[in-house]
Design an enzyme around this catalytic site. Sequence first.
Site, PDB file in Angstrom:
ATOM      1  N   ASP A  80       3.803 101.799  75.693  1.00  0.00           N
ATOM      2  CA  ASP A  80       5.256 101.875  75.843  1.00  0.00           C
ATOM      3  C   ASP A  80       5.814 103.134  75.173  1.00  0.00           C
ATOM      4  O   ASP A  80       5.278 103.582  74.160  1.00  0.00           O
ATOM      5  CB  ASP A  80       5.872 100.613  75.210  1.00  0.00           C
ATOM      6  CG  ASP A  80       7.293 100.384  75.681  1.00  0.00           C
ATOM      7  OD1 ASP A  80       7.758 101.111  76.580  1.00  0.00           O
ATOM      8  OD2 ASP A  80       7.950  99.477  75.140  1.00  0.00           O
ATOM      9  N   ASN A 140       7.664  96.010  86.829  1.00  0.00           N
ATOM     10  CA  ASN A 140       7.948  97.449  86.950  1.00  0.00           C
ATOM     11  C   ASN A 140       8.492  97.844  88.334  1.00  0.00           C
ATOM     12  O   ASN A 140       9.066  98.929  88.488  1.00  0.00           O
ATOM     13  CB  ASN A 140       6.717  98.296  86.630  1.00  0.00           C
ATOM     14  CG  ASN A 140       6.418  98.399  85.148  1.00  0.00           C
ATOM     15  OD1 ASN A 140       5.279  98.602  84.733  1.00  0.00           O
ATOM     16  ND2 ASN A 140       7.446  98.261  84.303  1.00  0.00           N
TER      17      ASN A 140
END
Length: 247
Positions: free
Chosen positions: A27, A75
Amino acid sequence: MKPRPANVPEKAGEEGAVPRHVAIIMDGNGRWAKQRHLPRLEGHRRGVEAARRITRAARVLGIEALTLYAFSSENWRRPEEEVGDLMGLLRLFIRNDLDEMVRENVRLRVIGDYSRFSADIVALVDDALARTAGNDGPILAIALNYGARAELANAARTLAQQVRDGEIAIESIDEQTIEQHLDTHDLPPLDLLIRTSGEHRLSNFLLWQSAYTELLFVDTLWPDFDEAALRGAVASFGRRQRRFGGL
Ligand code: FPP
């Protein structure tokens, strides 16, 4: 010696033990780029470089399996352009790195339902899986369109179907049977899960597998995560005492 659950390694918890299986939520690519006034794509590009670097470092450290969360089932909610960019990087990664994986005896695995990706990516992934299938070295598992809840729902559906077809009895369904139907069925138990960028969430990643996993949250943004950071994470794992519910 106390018996350990079947899904946990013997050597874990020993001082200096190397985790057999490490998973990473990579991330912070977007924030890395933003800090430098660069497009998000540049952050993702550097994220792929970090993934390559860490994959090599994991091999050197003797980590048996590395699972990387490259694209989650959530996503798809990102802007179309960014999804397209991520797909482009995935194509490049497979094209550029496959030879090295074959050479280095890496066993490539994919967790998640990558059949939803475009046909050319599905073909690339299938080819990469086939070309590394005969290897018996370290495992690199890439999570593509992966979501832990969907993975568990799939396992439940498969088992329900087997009951309906009379192949198995309801009573035979236990933790082991469920594990055998997860995408990670041929990976070692998950010892260490790292999330970069200071976020403290699992984000639907390996929820079943992380029941006894050591969790490590680091502030480093993924493109800056390097060999030293991985060594630090492994050292921190080696210092922890894992009790698996015992004393
Ligand atoms: C998180 O950063 C990263 C992702 C959603 C994608 C991870 C993908 C890569 C590192 C590239 C693909 C990797 C391989 C192995 C092909 P973010 O965009 O959520 O960052 P932010 O939270 O700072 O915006």
